[in-house]
Design an enzyme around this catalytic site. Structure first.
Site, PDB file in Angstrom:
ATOM      1  N   PHE A  20     -14.088  -9.193  42.010  1.00 31.58           N
ATOM      2  CA  PHE A  20     -13.204 -10.190  41.417  1.00 31.58           C
ATOM      3  C   PHE A  20     -13.925 -11.517  41.251  1.00 31.58           C
ATOM      4  CE2 PHE A  20     -10.653  -7.447  44.195  1.00 31.58           C
ATOM      5  CZ  PHE A  20      -9.588  -7.068  43.386  1.00 31.58           C
ATOM      6  N   ASP A  21     -13.661 -12.197  40.150  1.00 30.73           N
ATOM      7  CA  ASP A  21     -13.936 -13.617  40.052  1.00 30.73           C
ATOM      8  C   ASP A  21     -12.888 -14.347  40.892  1.00 30.73           C
ATOM      9  OD1 ASP A  21     -14.905 -16.118  39.147  1.00 30.73           O
ATOM     10  OD2 ASP A  21     -13.471 -16.123  37.489  1.00 30.73           O
ATOM     11  N   GLY A  22     -13.112 -15.631  41.157  1.00 30.14           N
ATOM     12  CA  GLY A  22     -12.183 -16.375  41.992  1.00 30.14           C
ATOM     13  C   GLY A  22     -11.123 -17.129  41.215  1.00 30.14           C
ATOM     14  N   PHE A  41     -13.430  -7.978  37.418  1.00 34.48           N
ATOM     15  CA  PHE A  41     -12.410  -8.777  36.752  1.00 34.48           C
ATOM     16  C   PHE A  41     -12.856 -10.231  36.672  1.00 34.48           C
ATOM     17  CE2 PHE A  41      -9.928  -5.325  38.800  1.00 34.48           C
ATOM     18  CZ  PHE A  41      -9.318  -4.795  37.667  1.00 34.48           C
TER      19      PHE A  41
END
Length: 304
Positions: A162-164, A274
């Site tokens: 995941f991106d943040g 993502f």
């Protein structure tokens, strides 16, 4: 009592995300719906090729082998196809031996209104509008990007990256960066270092995944997660404090400070990554199944 989808990881996926239907979609775009339906019916017994999310789905469904009487993962096909053209898709599911028993065929109408009744935690589609509608409804959703898999990509552990900001966390900090620049962003994060960030569209998904992970010893978990973010010191502090406050598990975290993400994503071996920004996804999608997370429309309007 009906089948209970609560307390499971429920993935809703479009047929075009699970299978490679780009040629068929081209028929739809160039020749119209009737020709598309005709082609699908005429090729009912022709097995579809694997799509971008196939590997993720196959690996996730393996988790159910450990819980034969209590499935942890439920995958549901949700498609704009109609019931007549669904046969080619369901026959391909059977040929690939995927344990997908539930489906919804909307016959061209919007999908998003059916996501909450099916208790969906994640919706994956190649249709940009369907993904945007789902995000606006508060469902974790992402638009699958084209990807061609290789034969050696299946493992016994699902890896999700995941991106943040604007993915796990709200887009508030990212909007500060985009509208006011790096110095303002760093000052904002330093000022709010001890204040947990608001949850983003994928925060609840991470929580559901953490619940499954908790049923295994850490070294035997079937799902491994990673945060791969452009943040660095000192902006990483707020991330760490937020995750602790949420009481969720992330197995790996990378604070890249502007370093290209694609090599780290590839090294992690993600089944899917993502992110909300095209600049990152253009490179990651060449080596890793990737999906774009859109902003919730009302959030954008509130911050303009």
């Amino acid at each position: 009592m009906g089948y209970d989808l609560n307390k499971k990881l429920v993935i809703a996926i479009s047929s075009r995300a699970l299978f490679n239907l780009e040629d068929e979609n081209k028929i739809f775009e160039e020749k119209g719906l009737d020709e598309y339906y005709k082609y699908q019916i005429e090729n009912e017994d022709s097995q579809l090729k694997k799509g971008t999310a196939f590997r993720l789905v196959k690996n996730l469904l393996k988790i159910n082998d450990d819980f034969p009487n209590d499935k942890q993962v439920e995958v549901i096909i949700m498609s704009r196809n109609n019931s007549a053209t669904s046969l080619r898709i369901t026959k391909s599911i059977e040929k690939y031996n995927l344990d997908i028993q539930r489906s919804a065929w909307s016959g061209g109408s919007e999908i998003s209104k059916y996501l909450k009744p099916f208790k969906v935690d994640l919706f994956l589609s190649a249709n940009e509008q369907d993904v945007q509608d789902a995000i606006n409804e508060g469902i974790a959703s992402a638009r699958i990007l084209p990807y061609e898999e290789s034969a050696d990509e299946y493992t016994n552990q699902v890896k999700i990256a995941f991106d943040g900001d604007a993915v796990l966390f709200s887009e508030e900090s990212e909007i500060v960066y985009k509208t006011q620049g790096l110095e303002a962003f760093l000052a904002f994060e330093k000022q709010n270092a001890t204040n947990p960030m608001n949850s983003g569209p994928f925060a609840q998904l991470l929580s559901v995944i953490s619940n499954i992970q908790a049923k295994y010893p850490q070294e035997q978990t079937p799902i491994r997660t990673a945060l791969i973010t452009a943040r660095n010191s000192p902006a990483h502090e707020r991330v760490i404090r937020t995750l602790s406050q949420w009481n969720v598990r992330l197995d790996e975290a990378f604070f890249l400070g502007g370093v290209d993400k694609y090599e780290v994503v590839k090294a992690f071996g993600a089944d899917i990554f993502f992110d909300d920004q095209d600049v990152h996804l253009e490179s990651t999608s060449k080596n890793t199944p990737s999906a774009k997370v859109p902003y919730k429309k009302e959030s954008i309007l509130n911050n303009i």
